[in-house]
Design an enzyme around this catalytic site. Sequence first.
Site, PDB file in Angstrom:
ATOM      1  N   SER A  46      -5.079  -9.349  -3.255  1.00  0.00           N
ATOM      2  CA  SER A  46      -5.526 -10.334  -4.257  1.00  0.00           C
ATOM      3  C   SER A  46      -4.372 -11.224  -4.701  1.00  0.00           C
ATOM      4  CB  SER A  46      -6.113  -9.605  -5.477  1.00  0.00           C
ATOM      5  OG  SER A  46      -5.139  -8.695  -5.990  1.00  0.00           O
ATOM      6  N   ASN A  56       0.830  -1.205   0.000  1.00  0.00           N
ATOM      7  CA  ASN A  56       0.000   0.000   0.000  1.00  0.00           C
ATOM      8  C   ASN A  56       0.865   1.255   0.000  1.00  0.00           C
ATOM      9  OD1 ASN A  56      -2.008  -1.838   0.208  1.00  0.00           O
ATOM     10  ND2 ASN A  56      -2.604  -1.358   2.302  1.00  0.00           N
ATOM     11  N   CYS A 107      17.141  14.222 -10.743  1.00  0.00           N
ATOM     12  CA  CYS A 107      18.370  15.009 -10.482  1.00  0.00           C
ATOM     13  C   CYS A 107      18.862  14.667  -9.092  1.00  0.00           C
ATOM     14  CB  CYS A 107      18.070  16.500 -10.619  1.00  0.00           C
ATOM     15  SG  CYS A 107      17.234  17.199  -9.210  1.00  0.00           S
ATOM     16  N   CYS A 136      10.407  20.486  -9.914  1.00  0.00           N
ATOM     17  CA  CYS A 136      11.511  20.191  -8.990  1.00  0.00           C
ATOM     18  C   CYS A 136      12.196  21.513  -8.639  1.00  0.00           C
ATOM     19  CB  CYS A 136      12.502  19.242  -9.673  1.00  0.00           C
ATOM     20  SG  CYS A 136      14.038  19.033  -8.766  1.00  0.00           S
ATOM     21  N   ALA A 161     -10.513  -8.168   7.419  1.00  0.00           N
ATOM     22  CA  ALA A 161      -9.217  -8.145   8.117  1.00  0.00           C
ATOM     23  C   ALA A 161      -9.332  -7.414   9.448  1.00  0.00           C
ATOM     24  CB  ALA A 161      -8.181  -7.456   7.231  1.00  0.00           C
ATOM     25  N   HIS A 164       5.953  -0.568  -2.581  1.00  0.00           N
ATOM     26  CA  HIS A 164       5.574   0.236  -3.757  1.00  0.00           C
ATOM     27  C   HIS A 164       5.677   1.730  -3.503  1.00  0.00           C
ATOM     28  CE1 HIS A 164       3.026  -3.470  -5.075  1.00  0.00           C
ATOM     29  NE2 HIS A 164       4.300  -3.627  -5.354  1.00  0.00           N
ATOM     30  N   GLU A 175     -12.189 -12.508   0.484  1.00  0.00           N
ATOM     31  CA  GLU A 175     -12.643 -13.556  -0.455  1.00  0.00           C
ATOM     32  C   GLU A 175     -11.435 -14.360  -0.919  1.00  0.00           C
ATOM     33  OE1 GLU A 175     -14.359 -11.097  -3.520  1.00  0.00           O
ATOM     34  OE2 GLU A 175     -12.501  -9.984  -3.742  1.00  0.00           O
ATOM     35  N   CYS A 217      11.915  13.826  -8.264  1.00  0.00           N
ATOM     36  CA  CYS A 217      12.156  14.528  -9.529  1.00  0.00           C
ATOM     37  C   CYS A 217      12.032  13.553 -10.702  1.00  0.00           C
ATOM     38  CB  CYS A 217      13.569  15.131  -9.481  1.00  0.00           C
ATOM     39  SG  CYS A 217      14.080  15.871 -11.025  1.00  0.00           S
TER      40      CYS A 217
HETATM   41  C1  BV8 Z   1       8.094  -5.256 -12.080  1.00  0.00           C
HETATM   42  C2  BV8 Z   1       1.742   1.521  -6.785  1.00  0.00           C
HETATM   43  C3  BV8 Z   1      10.182  -5.734 -13.036  1.00  0.00           C
HETATM   44  C4  BV8 Z   1       1.073   2.555  -7.591  1.00  0.00           C
HETATM   45  C5  BV8 Z   1       1.299  -0.702  -7.674  1.00  0.00           C
HETATM   46  C6  BV8 Z   1       4.844  -6.330 -18.109  1.00  0.00           C
HETATM   47  C7  BV8 Z   1       5.948  -5.513 -17.925  1.00  0.00           C
HETATM   48  C8  BV8 Z   1       6.550  -5.375 -16.684  1.00  0.00           C
HETATM   49  C9  BV8 Z   1       6.041  -6.034 -15.605  1.00  0.00           C
HETATM   50  C10 BV8 Z   1       4.934  -6.819 -15.801  1.00  0.00           C
HETATM   51  C11 BV8 Z   1       4.332  -6.998 -17.030  1.00  0.00           C
HETATM   52  N1  BV8 Z   1       3.268  -7.843 -16.890  1.00  0.00           N
HETATM   53  C12 BV8 Z   1       3.160  -8.207 -15.612  1.00  0.00           C
HETATM   54  C13 BV8 Z   1       4.169  -7.601 -14.953  1.00  0.00           C
HETATM   55  C14 BV8 Z   1       4.455  -7.676 -13.590  1.00  0.00           C
HETATM   56  C15 BV8 Z   1       3.629  -6.587 -12.927  1.00  0.00           C
HETATM   57  C16 BV8 Z   1       2.408  -7.308 -12.360  1.00  0.00           C
HETATM   58  O1  BV8 Z   1       2.546  -7.989 -11.374  1.00  0.00           O
HETATM   59  N2  BV8 Z   1       1.244  -7.182 -13.014  1.00  0.00           N
HETATM   60  C17 BV8 Z   1       0.068  -7.895 -12.529  1.00  0.00           C
HETATM   61  C18 BV8 Z   1      -1.156  -7.011 -12.659  1.00  0.00           C
HETATM   62  C19 BV8 Z   1      -0.036  -9.202 -13.274  1.00  0.00           C
HETATM   63  N3  BV8 Z   1       4.447  -6.030 -11.882  1.00  0.00           N
HETATM   64  C20 BV8 Z   1       5.157  -4.929 -12.117  1.00  0.00           C
HETATM   65  O2  BV8 Z   1       5.098  -4.241 -13.116  1.00  0.00           O
HETATM   66  C21 BV8 Z   1       6.089  -4.562 -10.958  1.00  0.00           C
HETATM   67  N4  BV8 Z   1       7.386  -4.296 -11.471  1.00  0.00           N
HETATM   68  O3  BV8 Z   1       7.686  -6.358 -12.306  1.00  0.00           O
HETATM   69  O4  BV8 Z   1       9.351  -4.803 -12.415  1.00  0.00           O
HETATM   70  C22 BV8 Z   1      10.143  -5.438 -14.488  1.00  0.00           C
HETATM   71  C23 BV8 Z   1      10.361  -4.149 -14.919  1.00  0.00           C
HETATM   72  C24 BV8 Z   1      10.357  -3.898 -16.274  1.00  0.00           C
HETATM   73  C25 BV8 Z   1      10.098  -4.934 -17.182  1.00  0.00           C
HETATM   74  C26 BV8 Z   1       9.835  -6.216 -16.707  1.00  0.00           C
HETATM   75  C27 BV8 Z   1       9.849  -6.473 -15.365  1.00  0.00           C
HETATM   76  C28 BV8 Z   1       5.581  -3.329 -10.245  1.00  0.00           C
HETATM   77  C29 BV8 Z   1       4.309  -3.675  -9.499  1.00  0.00           C
HETATM   78  C30 BV8 Z   1       3.878  -2.490  -8.640  1.00  0.00           C
HETATM   79  C31 BV8 Z   1       2.785  -1.710  -9.328  1.00  0.00           C
HETATM   80  N5  BV8 Z   1       2.333  -0.622  -8.453  1.00  0.00           N
HETATM   81  N6  BV8 Z   1       0.957   0.305  -6.883  1.00  0.00           N
HETATM   82  C32 BV8 Z   1      -0.244   2.956  -6.995  1.00  0.00           C
HETATM   83  O5  BV8 Z   1      -0.708   2.354  -6.007  1.00  0.00           O
HETATM   84  O6  BV8 Z   1      -0.807   3.900  -7.529  1.00  0.00           O
HETATM   85  S1  BV8 Z   1       0.419  -2.116  -7.619  1.00  0.00           S
HETATM   86  C33 BV8 Z   1      -1.063  -1.951  -6.867  1.00  0.00           C
HETATM   87  O7  BV8 Z   1      -1.548  -3.295  -6.766  1.00  0.00           O
HETATM   88  C34 BV8 Z   1      -1.051  -1.445  -5.437  1.00  0.00           C
HETATM   89  O8  BV8 Z   1       0.222  -1.227  -4.877  1.00  0.00           O
HETATM   90  C35 BV8 Z   1      -1.729  -2.575  -4.698  1.00  0.00           C
HETATM   91  O9  BV8 Z   1      -1.378  -2.651  -3.397  1.00  0.00           O
HETATM   92  C36 BV8 Z   1      -1.206  -3.710  -5.480  1.00  0.00           C
HETATM   93  C37 BV8 Z   1      -1.775  -5.063  -5.226  1.00  0.00           C
HETATM   94  O10 BV8 Z   1      -3.160  -4.941  -5.183  1.00  0.00           O
HETATM   95  P1  BV8 Z   1      -3.844  -5.369  -3.804  1.00  0.00           P
HETATM   96  O11 BV8 Z   1      -3.222  -4.586  -2.707  1.00  0.00           O
HETATM   97  O12 BV8 Z   1      -3.804  -6.829  -3.680  1.00  0.00           O
HETATM   98  O13 BV8 Z   1      -5.315  -4.821  -3.989  1.00  0.00           O
HETATM   99  P2  BV8 Z   1      -6.523  -5.557  -4.710  1.00  0.00           P
HETATM  100  O14 BV8 Z   1      -7.626  -4.574  -4.856  1.00  0.00           O
HETATM  101  O15 BV8 Z   1      -6.017  -6.279  -5.908  1.00  0.00           O
HETATM  102  O16 BV8 Z   1      -6.970  -6.681  -3.655  1.00  0.00           O
HETATM  103  C38 BV8 Z   1      -7.519  -6.277  -2.415  1.00  0.00           C
HETATM  104  C39 BV8 Z   1      -8.027  -7.536  -1.742  1.00  0.00           C
HETATM  105  O17 BV8 Z   1      -8.563  -7.167  -0.485  1.00  0.00           O
HETATM  106  C40 BV8 Z   1      -9.161  -8.211  -2.509  1.00  0.00           C
HETATM  107  O18 BV8 Z   1      -8.874  -9.598  -2.613  1.00  0.00           O
HETATM  108  C41 BV8 Z   1     -10.401  -7.984  -1.633  1.00  0.00           C
HETATM  109  O19 BV8 Z   1     -11.251  -9.103  -1.635  1.00  0.00           O
HETATM  110  C42 BV8 Z   1      -9.776  -7.848  -0.264  1.00  0.00           C
HETATM  111  N7  BV8 Z   1     -10.540  -7.052   0.696  1.00  0.00           N
HETATM  112  C43 BV8 Z   1     -11.374  -6.016   0.461  1.00  0.00           C
HETATM  113  N8  BV8 Z   1     -11.854  -5.549   1.648  1.00  0.00           N
HETATM  114  C44 BV8 Z   1     -11.295  -6.316   2.620  1.00  0.00           C
HETATM  115  C45 BV8 Z   1     -10.461  -7.274   2.025  1.00  0.00           C
HETATM  116  N9  BV8 Z   1      -9.775  -8.198   2.731  1.00  0.00           N
HETATM  117  C46 BV8 Z   1      -9.905  -8.160   4.080  1.00  0.00           C
HETATM  118  N10 BV8 Z   1     -10.680  -7.269   4.727  1.00  0.00           N
HETATM  119  C47 BV8 Z   1     -11.391  -6.345   4.034  1.00  0.00           C
HETATM  120  N11 BV8 Z   1     -12.164  -5.456   4.715  1.00  0.00           N
HETATM  121 ZN    ZN Z   2      15.265  17.769 -10.263  1.00  0.00          ZN
END
Ligand code: BV8
Ligand code: ZN
Length: 246
Positions: A192, A100, A129, A150, A234, A117, A218, A125
């Site tokens: 998830s 988060n 820089c 910046c 949670a 993240h 879920e 920047c």
């Molecule tokens: C990387 C920050 C190496 C920003 C986020 C193509 C090119 C490059 C990489 C990839 C690619 N294809 C796939 C990838 C890998 C990619 C990836 O994993 N994609 C997924 C979608 C398949 N990953 C990346 O790109 C990562 N970097 O791999 O670098 C690289 C580099 C270059 C080239 C190749 C490789 C970077 C990943 C980070 C992305 N940034 N966030 C922002 O937030 O604005 S990710 C974003 O998703 C958030 O950080 C979030 O936290 C994260 C995960 O989501 P969840 O937290 O799980 O949230 P979600 O809604 O999904 O689930 C919530 C759950 O809670 C649900 O199950 C729900 O049922 C439950 N819930 C709801 N209420 C409750 C509850 N549970 C309990 N109690 C409740 N009350």
């Molecule tokens: Zn700068």
Amino acid sequence: MNPLDLVVSRLKAAKRVAALTGAGISAASGIPTFRGADGLWKHFRVETLATAEAFENDPTTVWEWYDWRRGLIAAATPNRAHDVLAAWTAKPAFTLITQNVDGLLERSGAERLIRLHGSIWHVRCWERCARGRSDWLDDTVPMPAIPPRCPHCGAIVRPAVTWFGETLDYASFDAAANAAASADVFLTVGTSAIVYPAASLLPLAKRRGAFSVEINLEPSGASDTVDVCLHGKAEEILDRLCERWP
Ligand code: BV8
Ligand code: ZN
């Protein structure tokens, strides 16, 4: 033994516990999750907002989306899930890892936290820089321009979060991987479990012998991997665990 009692007994016996949290722990605070029914991504496309290319193409729209989210978070208060996890960081045996960017665990007083993240409250920047990394965002001051510039080199400033396609901060991921690999108990909470490399921490912990638990509303990508699923809110489940593992 019922699943909750089993988890409590494992926590009590553990030398090291690690927890990976996701957007689900902030849902009770009114922060939309990413992929749930009202998920953020439902209304916005990842490709248009949470990538460096998106920011390069349209920095104003991306900045305004983060501003909108910061407004939601600023108006929110941490919930019981944040409070329990933050309180557990006082235990030397406990390591808290979060995907988060909302800063609610910090507002709950988390003493030690691994942010995979980045933070929506930090900016850096765009041109990276040398001095353009500010560790805070004073959004009480109206931004002179959107996105702001910046102060050191005049380039635009971006949210200091890890976007899709960007590598995670190496030191943070390394610390998280070490905590997962050495955990006796690994909790995956409110995620998830589909975003990598964060989602690789659970199988790593399991491979290294951890007893693994999913606490999620879920079934998720983690459900088939963990030893025990505690499905529900949670904030409620952590509250019950905290009563017996304070
Ligand atoms: C990387 C920050 C190496 C920003 C986020 C193509 C090119 C490059 C990489 C990839 C690619 N294809 C796939 C990838 C890998 C990619 C990836 O994993 N994609 C997924 C979608 C398949 N990953 C990346 O790109 C990562 N970097 O791999 O670098 C690289 C580099 C270059 C080239 C190749 C490789 C970077 C990943 C980070 C992305 N940034 N966030 C922002 O937030 O604005 S990710 C974003 O998703 C958030 O950080 C979030 O936290 C994260 C995960 O989501 P969840 O937290 O799980 O949230 P979600 O809604 O999904 O689930 C919530 C759950 O809670 C649900 O199950 C729900 O049922 C439950 N819930 C709801 N209420 C409750 C509850 N549970 C309990 N109690 C409740 N009350
Ligand atoms: Zn700068």
